[in-house]
Every structure is written in C-alpha cells, then in structure tokens.
Design a protein around this motif. Structure first.
Motif, PDB file in Angstrom:
ATOM      1  N   HIS A  80       0.786  -1.171   0.082  1.00 43.00           N
ATOM      2  CA  HIS A  80      -0.062  -0.126   0.063  1.00 43.00           C
ATOM      3  C   HIS A  80       0.859   1.184   0.119  1.00 43.00           C
ATOM      4  O   HIS A  80       0.431   2.436  -0.411  1.00 43.00           O
ATOM      5  CB  HIS A  80      -0.875   0.194   1.340  1.00 43.00           C
ATOM      6  CG  HIS A  80      -1.828  -0.999   1.051  1.00 43.00           C
ATOM      7  ND1 HIS A  80      -3.050  -1.095   0.322  1.00 43.00           N
ATOM      8  CD2 HIS A  80      -1.828  -2.332   1.917  1.00 43.00           C
ATOM      9  CE1 HIS A  80      -3.833  -2.160   0.654  1.00 43.00           C
ATOM     10  NE2 HIS A  80      -3.245  -2.860   1.669  1.00 43.00           N
ATOM     11  N   VAL A  81       2.021   1.093   0.469  1.00 43.82           N
ATOM     12  CA  VAL A  81       3.323   2.266   0.579  1.00 43.82           C
ATOM     13  C   VAL A  81       4.347   1.748  -0.008  1.00 43.82           C
ATOM     14  O   VAL A  81       4.575   0.584  -0.079  1.00 43.82           O
ATOM     15  CB  VAL A  81       3.156   2.499   2.080  1.00 43.82           C
ATOM     16  CG1 VAL A  81       4.390   3.814   2.007  1.00 43.82           C
ATOM     17  CG2 VAL A  81       2.144   3.042   2.728  1.00 43.82           C
ATOM     18  N   SER A  82       5.111   2.650  -0.965  1.00 43.63           N
ATOM     19  CA  SER A  82       6.260   2.325  -1.496  1.00 43.63           C
ATOM     20  C   SER A  82       6.386   0.911  -2.506  1.00 43.63           C
ATOM     21  O   SER A  82       6.886   0.170  -2.239  1.00 43.63           O
ATOM     22  CB  SER A  82       7.502   2.016  -0.539  1.00 43.63           C
ATOM     23  OG  SER A  82       7.529   3.324   0.054  1.00 43.63           O
ATOM     24  N   ASN A  83       5.277   0.859  -3.138  1.00 40.04           N
ATOM     25  CA  ASN A  83       4.927  -0.295  -4.006  1.00 40.04           C
ATOM     26  C   ASN A  83       6.367  -0.632  -4.784  1.00 40.04           C
ATOM     27  O   ASN A  83       6.594  -2.004  -4.862  1.00 40.04           O
ATOM     28  CB  ASN A  83       3.741  -0.139  -4.971  1.00 40.04           C
ATOM     29  CG  ASN A  83       3.479  -1.348  -5.994  1.00 40.04           C
ATOM     30  OD1 ASN A  83       3.293  -2.214  -5.652  1.00 40.04           O
ATOM     31  ND2 ASN A  83       4.071  -0.942  -7.239  1.00 40.04           N
ATOM     32  N   PHE A  84       7.104   0.273  -5.473  1.00 38.81           N
ATOM     33  CA  PHE A  84       8.052  -0.096  -6.224  1.00 38.81           C
ATOM     34  C   PHE A  84       9.025  -0.815  -5.562  1.00 38.81           C
ATOM     35  O   PHE A  84       9.853  -1.517  -6.025  1.00 38.81           O
ATOM     36  CB  PHE A  84       8.312   1.126  -7.429  1.00 38.81           C
ATOM     37  CG  PHE A  84       7.214   1.561  -7.958  1.00 38.81           C
ATOM     38  CD1 PHE A  84       6.706   0.577  -9.065  1.00 38.81           C
ATOM     39  CD2 PHE A  84       6.611   2.590  -7.570  1.00 38.81           C
ATOM     40  CE1 PHE A  84       5.584   1.234 -10.001  1.00 38.81           C
ATOM     41  CE2 PHE A  84       5.266   3.157  -8.437  1.00 38.81           C
ATOM     42  CZ  PHE A  84       5.042   2.347  -9.313  1.00 38.81           C
ATOM     43  N   GLU A  85       9.329  -0.172  -4.469  1.00 36.82           N
ATOM     44  CA  GLU A  85      10.519  -0.500  -3.762  1.00 36.82           C
ATOM     45  C   GLU A  85      10.192  -2.165  -2.958  1.00 36.82           C
ATOM     46  O   GLU A  85      11.047  -2.934  -3.095  1.00 36.82           O
ATOM     47  CB  GLU A  85      10.879   0.377  -2.273  1.00 36.82           C
ATOM     48  CG  GLU A  85      11.423   1.471  -2.627  1.00 36.82           C
ATOM     49  CD  GLU A  85      11.383   2.573  -1.733  1.00 36.82           C
ATOM     50  OE1 GLU A  85      11.697   1.963  -0.423  1.00 36.82           O
ATOM     51  OE2 GLU A  85      11.398   3.685  -1.901  1.00 36.82           O
ATOM     52  N   ALA A 126      -1.707   7.766  -3.378  1.00 37.84           N
ATOM     53  CA  ALA A 126      -1.094   8.734  -2.912  1.00 37.84           C
ATOM     54  C   ALA A 126       0.341   8.649  -2.198  1.00 37.84           C
ATOM     55  O   ALA A 126       1.286   9.478  -1.969  1.00 37.84           O
ATOM     56  CB  ALA A 126      -1.827   9.982  -2.206  1.00 37.84           C
ATOM     57  N   LEU A 127       0.517   7.393  -1.609  1.00 43.34           N
ATOM     58  CA  LEU A 127       1.571   6.628  -1.006  1.00 43.34           C
ATOM     59  C   LEU A 127       2.616   6.293  -1.875  1.00 43.34           C
ATOM     60  O   LEU A 127       3.577   5.408  -1.128  1.00 43.34           O
ATOM     61  CB  LEU A 127       1.299   6.031   0.313  1.00 43.34           C
ATOM     62  CG  LEU A 127       0.281   7.076   1.370  1.00 43.34           C
ATOM     63  CD1 LEU A 127      -0.148   5.815   2.504  1.00 43.34           C
ATOM     64  CD2 LEU A 127       1.159   8.136   1.853  1.00 43.34           C
ATOM     65  N   ASP A 128       2.438   6.255  -2.926  1.00 42.86           N
ATOM     66  CA  ASP A 128       3.227   5.502  -3.910  1.00 42.86           C
ATOM     67  C   ASP A 128       3.288   4.080  -4.006  1.00 42.86           C
ATOM     68  O   ASP A 128       3.998   3.033  -4.102  1.00 42.86           O
ATOM     69  CB  ASP A 128       4.736   5.995  -3.788  1.00 42.86           C
ATOM     70  CG  ASP A 128       5.401   5.623  -5.212  1.00 42.86           C
ATOM     71  OD1 ASP A 128       5.014   5.710  -6.334  1.00 42.86           O
ATOM     72  OD2 ASP A 128       6.962   5.421  -5.162  1.00 42.86           O
ATOM     73  N   GLY A 129       2.067   3.778  -3.536  1.00 47.13           N
ATOM     74  CA  GLY A 129       1.515   2.333  -3.067  1.00 47.13           C
ATOM     75  C   GLY A 129       0.369   1.739  -4.200  1.00 47.13           C
ATOM     76  O   GLY A 129       0.045   2.614  -4.915  1.00 47.13           O
ATOM     77  N   ARG A 130       0.207   0.647  -3.911  1.00 45.34           N
ATOM     78  CA  ARG A 130      -0.778  -0.065  -4.901  1.00 45.34           C
ATOM     79  C   ARG A 130      -1.761  -0.659  -3.886  1.00 45.34           C
ATOM     80  O   ARG A 130      -1.393  -1.458  -3.087  1.00 45.34           O
ATOM     81  CB  ARG A 130      -0.412  -0.754  -6.225  1.00 45.34           C
ATOM     82  CG  ARG A 130       0.206  -0.030  -7.057  1.00 45.34           C
ATOM     83  CD  ARG A 130       0.800  -0.802  -8.032  1.00 45.34           C
ATOM     84  NE  ARG A 130      -0.104  -1.535  -8.735  1.00 45.34           N
ATOM     85  CZ  ARG A 130      -0.064  -2.616  -9.628  1.00 45.34           C
ATOM     86  NH1 ARG A 130       1.365  -3.054  -9.544  1.00 45.34           N
ATOM     87  NH2 ARG A 130      -1.004  -3.385 -10.353  1.00 45.34           N
TER      88      ARG A 130
END
Length: 189
Positions: A55-60, A105-109
């Motif tokens: 939910h946060v920092s998906n790409f990392e 908005a938190l760079d998550g999915r």
C-alpha cells in the motif's frame, strides 16, 4: 517421522552453486527444498513469499520481493525440467488477489480482488500461452478472455487426475464443491 523424505530438508551437502541459483532467501531455500521433496515423491508442496501488501512504496516493495522470487522460481523450473519432473509436476505461482493498476498517494498500490495474474505450468499444461488481460486503467468491468478461479481450480484438478465435480461433506452433512462448480479449460491442457 522416520521417512527418507526428511533428507530433502537437509541442505548441508547441496553444492553452494546449486543453493546460490535459488538465491540467499528463505523463499529461495523453500523452492530448493520443494524441488527436493518432489524428487522424493511428495505429492503437494507449498512455498510462501510474504510481503506483497504494498500500500506504501510499491515499487521498492516489488523490487525486494522480485529479487527473491525471480531466481528461486527460475531455478525451480529449470531443475524440474532437467530432472524430467516438470511434466509430472503442476506448478502454480499465484497470489490471493491483485493490486490496483493505479498508484495511490503513498506511491503504493491497493487491493484489487477482481483480477490478478497466475503462472501455471508443468503437469500437462499447454506451454507458451498468455490468456486474458485487463485494461491499463482497470476500469473495464471484465478483462479480455477472463478465467475464473473455479475454472482454474477445475483445470488444476483435472491435470492432477482429481475429479473436479467431487463434493466433500462437512461433519453436519453439508455438501461443499471441490471447485465451486468450475469447468476445466481444455485449451490449457
């Protein structure tokens, strides 16, 4: 607990090159043990890779997970093929649901229970197919050429030689469908 199959868990004598191919992770070791269990005749093995709840920092998060998944899954597939076990082993790489196509908005999915991906191989499955696709925005109600879970389950059951129409009964006599009335997908077999 005196079975010879327990030796599959003993990795001390496994060459380091073989261990390294699976990666230095718990999941990698799990895939190596899974292969060794299949070699001893174990009929069902599950290896779990937690940590996909991005939910946060998906790409990392995905980068971290994929550095574990990719080498281990590739080594498992290669070793099953090299040992002539691939065609007699059903392999699934699947999660419990997908992730939203939009980044939040938190760079998550976030959770996307409607549609997700699954890799199916070995055990008599037709190779080299990509079936179904969602639209890039995830707005379409139905993806192109979808396969529902009941049909996927029925297909896996058929590949394993299990009656997909079988009903189980609870202790109080309630019938439960093994595949929720799924129908095998012949083009996958």
């Amino acid at each position: 607990m005196n079975t010879e199959q327990l030796k599959a868990f003993q990795l001390d004598d496994v060459p380091s090159t073989e261990k390294n191919a699976y990666g230095e992770s718990r999941f990698g070791r799990g895939c190596l043990v899974a292969r060794r269990l299949v070699e001893t005749g174990v009929r069902s093995v599950e290896v779990v890779l937690n940590g996909w709840d991005t939910h946060v920092s998906n790409f990392e998060g995905c980068t971290t997970q994929l550095t574990q998944l990719d080498p281990a899954f590739a080594a498992l597939m290669r070793d099953l093929k090299e040992r002539d076990l691939f065609d007699s082993t059903v392999v699934l790489c699947i999660g419990e649901f997908g992730r939203t196509p939009k980044v939040n908005a938190l760079d998550g999915r976030d959770h996307w229970p409607k549609w997700f991906s699954c890799v199916v191989g070995g055990g008599g499955f037709t190779r080299g197919q990509v079936i179904g696709e969602t639209d890039p925005d995830g707005l379409a109600e139905t993806p192109a050429d979808p396969i529902g879970l009941p049909d996927l389950y029925a297909t896996v059951f058929k590949a394993l030689g299990i009656d997909h129409e079988h009903e189980f009964y609870t202790d109080i006599g309630r019938p439960i469908s093994a595949t929720f009335n799924g129908v095998p997908i012949d083009r996958l077999l």
